[in-house]
Motif scaffolding. Structure first.
Motif: not given
Ligand SMILES: [Mn+2]
Ligand SMILES: Cc1cc2nc3c(=O)[nH]c(=O)nc-3n(C[C@H](O)[C@H](O)[C@H](O)COP(=O)(O)O)c2cc1C
Length: 475
Positions: A151-153, A174-176, A211-217
């Motif tokens: 999950i990405n944010a 941007h990943h989104g 770094q990379g997709i996801g990780g924002e949570y």
């Molecule tokens: Mn991201």
């Protein structure tokens, strides 16, 4: 109690009662909300503004929440000077989110079903004179990468098109946007959710350079200092923050692009736009007495919210290369600038630090100013003084031609003509070395009044002149 927008508002009002103001008179969402922020900004005042009566809306709106470094330092629990270090360190220690039951998720207290969705009932502002319409500017959009399942944010601007459709504008890599394109390639709608109103650690975690997709949570958890509580979305398998004020659920349609803009952006100009994908909203859930969150995108809040994460990542990268780095400021009044203070060991430290900073934020930084450790980089006047006294253009200026762009949000990354047509161009970057020469060279000392004497000054005894004294001195 889990941290959320309300726990932070409590902390903020306790810290400084004047920093949150209620606007209890009716305001029009078209310019009315930003008008208050602009009128106060003219006076140099930036309180958080809670609008209780927004015309046509059924909930309150908060704007101007994170307009100062002090308010960021407050939730991080540190001094302003230490924000980049503390921010960078926290992001190195991500905290995993936890999933809670629907019954424990405050954001599920109220539900608007698909047939009843009407975005015009939300207090969504029109911010600036030429904006193309109302914009959701502080929504954190959540999307799942179909390949990795992560999950990405991130925050992306959303122009409202009608009662159930809005746009989404993705910048560069941007990943989104990258994730959305994977769904589009398969001709499938991309399920998304947009979280509005949460603790600043959540908002800033969502816009941190992970770094990379996801990780924002996980970044949000680190900044909040506790695991972020999530709950399953109602219309998809997404996990959304359980204590956001509002969650909009919907999908990005694969083949329904719509023209977007103009929109007043963080450099203070109308920039970006063109044709963007459409999001169709299918369900809204919200807390009792929900507070819709807005960020004046062309104003100070956007610069603080966007600048601090950059200072954090620059601190981390530069420190590895130049250990004498003291601190960093990507200033809220010009986010394309970056001020680095260093305890200089060698003259080469300056360019090493400056290039590391430029490469950490290649998209937006254009002016790197390096100063000595005695200069407070959070005080623009001090930085200007260092440039005035320790910088010689012929010797200390390095211009890097065609560093930035082409295109993007910086006004200099475009060529303009009389017909109003813009063509993307590359713009340059500069490194301004405003440091003294490295040791053992002896540079003139800075003039100061002895500190112990400054401390002795009896400021409490100061008073106005009496009438008699005025008469005596014929004032
Ligand atoms: Mn991201
Ligand atoms: C107030 C605010 C508004 C933003 N608007 C946009 C936007 O419209 N489009 C965009 O691509 N990025 C925007 N950003 C930046 C992204 O949210 C940010 O770079 C984020 O880290 C991107 O995450 P991603 O790479 O996971 O997509 C905005 C940031 C802030 C703080």
């Amino acid at each position: 109690m889990a941290k959320d927008l309300r726990t932070y508002l409590g902390q903020l009002t306790q810290f400084d009662a004047n920093s949150v103001k209620l606007v209890d008179t009716e305001v029009d969402p078209r310019f009315g909300i930003t008008a208050y922020a602009a009128a106060l900004a003219e006076k140099g005042d930036y309180p958080a503004l809670l609008f209780n009566k927004v015309k046509g809306a059924q909930m309150a709106c908060i704007s101007n929440l994170l307009t100062s470094y002090e308010r960021v330092a407050l939730y991080l629990g540190c001094e302003v000077q230490d924000i980049p270090r503390v921010y960078g360190e926290k992001l190195q220690q991500p905290i995993e989110p936890v999933v809670v039951d629907r019954a424990a998720a405050t954001v599920k207290e109220n539900v608007i079903e698909e047939a009843d969705v009407d975005l015009s009932k939300l207090p969504i502002p029109v911010h600036n004179e030429m904006d193309g319409g109302p914009y959701l500017s502080a929504g954190v959009m959540i999307i799942r990468d179909p390949e990795s399942g992560l999950i990405n944010a991130g925050i992306y601007r959303h122009q409202i098109f009608n009662e159930r459709d809005m746009g989404v504008w993705f910048l560069g890599a941007h990943h989104g946007g990258l994730i959305y394109k994977k769904y589009k390639k398969q001709g499938k709608p991309a399920p998304i959710a947009i979280a509005l109103g949460h603790h600043p650690g959540f908002i800033m975690g969502a816009v941190s350079r992970v770094q990379g997709i996801g990780g924002e949570y996980e970044a949000a958890g680190a900044l909040m200092g506790e695991p972020l509580e999530l709950v399953k979305a109602d219309t998809s398998d997404l996990l959304v923050p359980a204590h956001a004020e509002i969650i909009l659920e919907g999908e990005i349609l694969p083949d329904n692009d719509h023209s977007e803009g103009p929109f007043g952006e963080w450099p203070g100009h109308y920039l970006g736009g063109g044709s963007v994908p459409t999001i169709r909203i299918k369900r809204i859930t919200y807390r009792n007495h929900a507070i819709f969150q807005d960020i004046v995108a062309s104003g100070r809040e956007h610069l603080v919210v966007g600048g601090v994460p950059r200072s954090g990542s620059i601190y981390h990268t530069v420190k590895k290369i130049v250990p004498g780095l003291k601190t960093v400021n990507v200033p809220f009044y010009a986010r394309m600038n970056c001020y680095l203070s260093i305890q200089k060991e060698k003259d080469a430290d300056v360019k090493k630090a400056a290039f590391a900073a430029l490469n950490t934020e290649p998209e937006n930084l254009r002016h790197i100013v390096v100063v000595d450790e005695d200069i407070d980089v959070f005080n623009g006047e001090e930085v200007a003084w260092a440039i005035g006294t320790r910088f010689d253009a012929e010797r200390d200026l390095l211009v890097i031609p065609r560093w930035n762009g082409p295109g993007g949000l910086l006004p200099t990354n475009w060529e303009y003509n009389a017909e109003g047509k813009n063509t993307p161009r590359m713009s340059s970057a500069v490194i301004v070395d405003a440091t003294k020469p490295a040791p053992p060279v002896i540079f003139p000392k800075r003039a100061v009044v002895p500190k112990e004497h400054v401390e002795l000054a009896d400021l409490a005894s100061l008073r106005e002149l009496s009438a008699e004294e005025k008469t005596n001195w014929q004032i």
